[in-house]
Enzyme design. Structure first.
Site, short mmCIF file in Angstrom:
data_model
loop_
_atom_site.label_atom_id
_atom_site.label_comp_id
_atom_site.label_asym_id
_atom_site.label_seq_id
_atom_site.Cartn_x
_atom_site.Cartn_y
_atom_site.Cartn_z
N GLU A 31 8.72 -5.57 13.17
CA GLU A 31 7.53 -5.05 13.26
C GLU A 31 7.08 -5.14 14.73
O GLU A 31 6.01 -4.29 15.00
CB GLU A 31 6.41 -6.04 12.48
N HIS A 81 9.86 1.47 14.50
CA HIS A 81 11.06 0.93 13.44
C HIS A 81 12.28 1.80 13.55
O HIS A 81 13.42 0.84 13.68
CB HIS A 81 10.47 0.91 12.15
N GLU A 136 6.05 3.95 12.70
CA GLU A 136 7.21 4.21 12.07
C GLU A 136 8.34 4.68 13.03
O GLU A 136 9.47 4.23 12.88
CB GLU A 136 7.06 4.88 10.97
MG MG Z 1 5.82 -1.76 9.85
#
Ligand code: MG
Length: 498
Positions: free
Chosen positions: A298, A272, A269
């Site tokens: 991703e 991201h 995370e």
């Molecule tokens: Mg992801």
């Protein structure tokens, strides 16, 4: 961003309100996932549906459409102006072509379905979720018909998440990946370097939630995640969300007897979030804001989670950190054991716990089932059985419950069909970016010295700052000087696991 064209300028002023409404909706959705009391599901569904209605009205505003058509035919636009119109066209397609009643119905249905899915999963009752699933598939089929497609209605849905992605290109990709991965999986399963019988995770040892939470926070700091423009909270399914250009939040979850899961989630995370935090500030509230596609997004999470996080060098610097955070549990555990623990190859039923070798087989399975559902070749009620059959074929295992099978993922309850393949693209893009990074920087040395700042500034310069300026294929070509290819990922796996 310098916008000279008057029509594009006016379009951007109108788009700004759409973007603001989108951020408000993100606040509601973040709250739904982190805080919402169960009884408030209907309230939230109504609130979200109302916002969706406002957004739809703005997209369908005749002035907006008029300006858009006028701007589209102009020549002499800058790169940013052209990209703005291209992105607007891609997003507008949904609103221009899908009837507003259908968009609102979809929003209401999925908001409700999320709560139903949560309970159905907890109680392991697929039949409780089935009515919602049937409705969501039907709505997706209708949406696909309105969006239009060339070969397959599923193409229209894939394109929503990864511009230009088609069923055929996915089929081609998976037909390369599946046999290679199945072979490698068989070989690796018997390689002791990647096998370990250990009581360190998923046994009696407890890693208290506050310690896990603190370590996740520590790692996010190390990665240079900006906490003054973000936060970390608890949710059942970890995610990253953008509530504003200076408000990029992550979530995590903590299993009492597994210290690895929340650690890799933090890296994932965090990846991201770093992408979103690195986008040019001047793109805020324009169609150039935000990561360009789910696949590229991703790639940034998988880069930190796998390419960096599961590397030998990272485990080397992580070992003393783990000893410090979990002295009672891990102080006697050495680097080699930890490396094997982080890189165990063992096919299991759960996608988010899958190792790097089997992960994309989980995606192949979902891609094939979704495509069959959207084309009515598979009935929703037959899904659990079809799921088990494919698990057996690709991973050699059968989940013992639907909770560990067909009910495990949140995506269908959100209404997302066509989303899963972007996970595989992310893994493949990450490997291709890493191959370039390795050529241009001494990546292993940087990781060994915990110099994540240098790595991040490479990502910022080459990928993050651009936001949605370049589309995935263009960005990949620009950064790596090569077209997209699965060979980088397969080479990476071969090198690591053979
Ligand atoms: Mg992801």
């Amino acid at each position: 961003m310098q916008v000279k064209n008057k029509d594009v300028k006016r379009l951007l002023e109108k788009y700004r309100e759409i973007a603001l409404l989108g951020q408000v909706n993100s606040v509601l959705s973040w709250d739904l996932n982190v805080n919402l009391p169960p009884a408030a599901a209907e309230d939230r569904a109504a609130q979200s549906a109302f916002l969706t209605k406002l957004v739809t009205q703005r997209w369908l505003d005749p002035d907006f459409k008029f300006l858009f058509e006028k701007a589209k035919v102009q020549t002499k636009l800058t790169l940013e102006e052209k990209a703005t119109l291209r992105n607007l066209e891609h997003s507008a397609k949904y609103y221009f072509r899908v009837p507003p009643e259908l968009i609102i119905k979809f929003s209401e249905e999925t908001s409700r379905a999320f709560m139903i899915w949560q309970r159905a999963k907890k109680e392991n009752r697929f039949k409780d979720f089935l009515p919602s699933l049937k409705k969501i598939i039907k709505l997706n089929q209708l949406i696909a018909q309105h969006l239009g497609y060339q070969d397959n209605p599923y193409d229209a849905l894939l394109d929503l998440y990864e511009p230009g992605l088609t069923t055929r290109s996915c089929q081609r990709l998976f037909s390369t990946l599946i046999p290679e991965l199945i072979t490698l999986l068989k070989q690796t399963k018997s390689n002791p370097k990647f096998q370990i019988k250990s009581d360190l995770i998923n046994a009696d040892l407890i890693y208290p939630q506050p310690d896990q939470e603190k370590l996740a926070r520590f790692l996010l700091h190390k990665l240079n995640y900006n906490f003054s423009a973000g936060r970390q909270d608890l949710s059942s399914h970890p995610f990253t969300t953008v509530l504003g250009s200076s408000d990029v939040r992550v979530t995590n979850r903590y299993q009492p007897n597994n210290f690895i899961d929340s650690l890799t989630v933090a890296l994932h995370e965090g990846g991201h979030a770093l992408y979103e935090q690195g986008i040019k500030a001047e793109y805020a509230l324009t169609p150039l804001a935000g990561g360009v596609s789910l696949g590229i997004h991703e790639s940034q999470s998988r880069f930190w989670e796998n390419q960096i996080g599961r590397s030998r060098e990272f485990i080397h610097i992580l070992t003393p950190i783990l000893h410090a955070f979990y002295p009672a549990q891990l102080s006697q555990v050495g680097e080699d054991t930890l490396f094997t623990l982080f890189n165990q190859v063992a096919p299991g039923p759960i996608r988010v716990e899958a190792d790097e070798v089997s992960y994309n087989l989980h995606i192949a399975l979902r891609f094939e089932l979704e495509e069959a559902l959207i084309n009515n070749r598979l009935k929703p009620q037959d899904l659990p059985a079809a799921w088990r059959a494919k698990m057996k074929k690709y991973l050699g295992i059968v989940p013992s419950t639907d909770r560990e099978g067909v009910l495990q993922d949140v995506h269908w309850s959100y209404g997302s069909f066509g989303y899963f393949p972007t996970y595989t693209l992310g893994n493949l893009y990450a490997a291709q970016f890493t191959a370039t990074l390795n050529r241009e920087l001494k990546l292993t040395e940087l990781v060994g010295n915990a110099d994540f700042g240098t790595i991040l500034s490479w990502l910022r310069t080459n990928i993050h700052q651009h936001g949605s300026l370049y589309w995935p294929a263009e960005l990949l070509q620009k950064v790596t000087s090569q077209a997209f290819s699965p060979k980088f990922f397969l080479q990476y796996l071969q090198k690591k696991y053979r």
